[in-house]
Scaffold this motif. Structure first.
Motif, PDB file in Angstrom:
ATOM      1  N   LEU A 108      42.186  30.009  39.523  1.00 45.17           N
ATOM      2  CA  LEU A 108      41.694  30.093  40.894  1.00 45.17           C
ATOM      3  C   LEU A 108      41.924  31.505  41.413  1.00 45.17           C
ATOM      4  O   LEU A 108      42.911  32.146  41.071  1.00 45.17           O
ATOM      5  N   VAL A 109      41.024  31.969  42.266  1.00 48.17           N
ATOM      6  CA  VAL A 109      41.160  33.270  42.902  1.00 48.17           C
ATOM      7  C   VAL A 109      41.232  33.048  44.405  1.00 48.17           C
ATOM      8  O   VAL A 109      40.438  32.307  44.975  1.00 48.17           O
ATOM      9  N   PHE A 110      42.214  33.669  45.048  1.00 52.63           N
ATOM     10  CA  PHE A 110      42.406  33.569  46.489  1.00 52.63           C
ATOM     11  C   PHE A 110      42.254  34.943  47.118  1.00 52.63           C
ATOM     12  O   PHE A 110      42.537  35.962  46.485  1.00 52.63           O
ATOM     13  N   VAL A 111      41.839  34.958  48.378  1.00 50.64           N
ATOM     14  CA  VAL A 111      41.839  36.166  49.191  1.00 50.64           C
ATOM     15  C   VAL A 111      42.731  35.851  50.387  1.00 50.64           C
ATOM     16  O   VAL A 111      42.465  34.916  51.144  1.00 50.64           O
ATOM     17  N   CYS A 112      43.787  36.617  50.550  1.00 51.46           N
ATOM     18  CA  CYS A 112      44.742  36.378  51.629  1.00 51.46           C
ATOM     19  C   CYS A 112      44.075  36.637  52.989  1.00 51.46           C
ATOM     20  O   CYS A 112      43.530  37.719  53.208  1.00 51.46           O
ATOM     21  N   PRO A 113      44.112  35.655  53.900  1.00 51.73           N
ATOM     22  CA  PRO A 113      43.502  35.869  55.216  1.00 51.73           C
ATOM     23  C   PRO A 113      44.289  36.861  56.075  1.00 51.73           C
ATOM     24  O   PRO A 113      43.747  37.442  57.005  1.00 51.73           O
TER      25      PRO A 113
END
Length: 176
Positions: free
Chosen positions: A26-31
């Motif tokens: 999974l790839v996340f982008v920190c808000p």
């Protein structure tokens, strides 16, 4: 629900792990900071040292009691076991001298905020002594700030505050 922590700003991101299979990336982008990072779903090699999602308040794996970090806006509830001798309590940070770290984003907790010393009294019972680090914001017991060199004996159920975080001492069972 699972949580992952941004490696840049330590912000938690919550997601539903039941929607994914073991081994899936999974790839996340920190808000918070915009950092992009990836994880792989599966059994973590670090899981045995991480805190459980629903910690047992009466956990006492070392036989010396524990501290219960009460959930607030900065972190989830944590139960951290104590060890014999000095337990240096502070904000978790890689390379910190704190051997009893709290995973938090509370900016008012120092890296080495306070110390609980576990020892035995003259009758052979466990004794817990709290002292300030020294810290920038102080350590409070019963809404009274500890002085620079002051030591306070604390007991099972004692509530103390560091920064914006409240902690309860859970003493070990005195039956031996």
């Amino acid at each position: 629900m699972k949580r992952v922590r941004c490696p840049k700003c330590d912000e938690f991101i919550t997601f539903d792990e039941t929607k994914y299979q073991e081994g899936q990336a999974l790839v996340f982008v920190c808000p918070q900071c915009g950092k992009q990072f990836g994880i792989r779903i599966g059994k973590s090699k670090l899981r045995n040292i991480q805190k459980e999602e629903n910690p047992d308040e009466n956990a006492d794996e070392n036989g010396y009691g524990s501290i219960i970090v009460i959930e607030n806006v900065f972190h989830y509830k944590q139960v951290i076991p104590l060890k014999w001798g000095d337990n240096i309590i502070g904000r978790y940070m890689k390379g910190s001298k704190a051997n009893t770290p709290i995973e938090t984003n509370d900016p008012s907790i120092d890296n080495n905020h306070c110390v609980i010393n576990v020892s035995k009294d003259k009758n052979g019972n466990l004794k817990y002594t709290l002292r300030d680090g020294p810290s920038n914001t102080g350590t409070f017991v019963d809404n009274m700030i500890l002085g620079d060199r002051e030591r306070r004996i604390i007991y099972d159920g004692t509530l103390f505050t560091i920064g914006a975080t409240s902690i309860i001492l859970r003493a070990a069972n005195s039956e031996e």
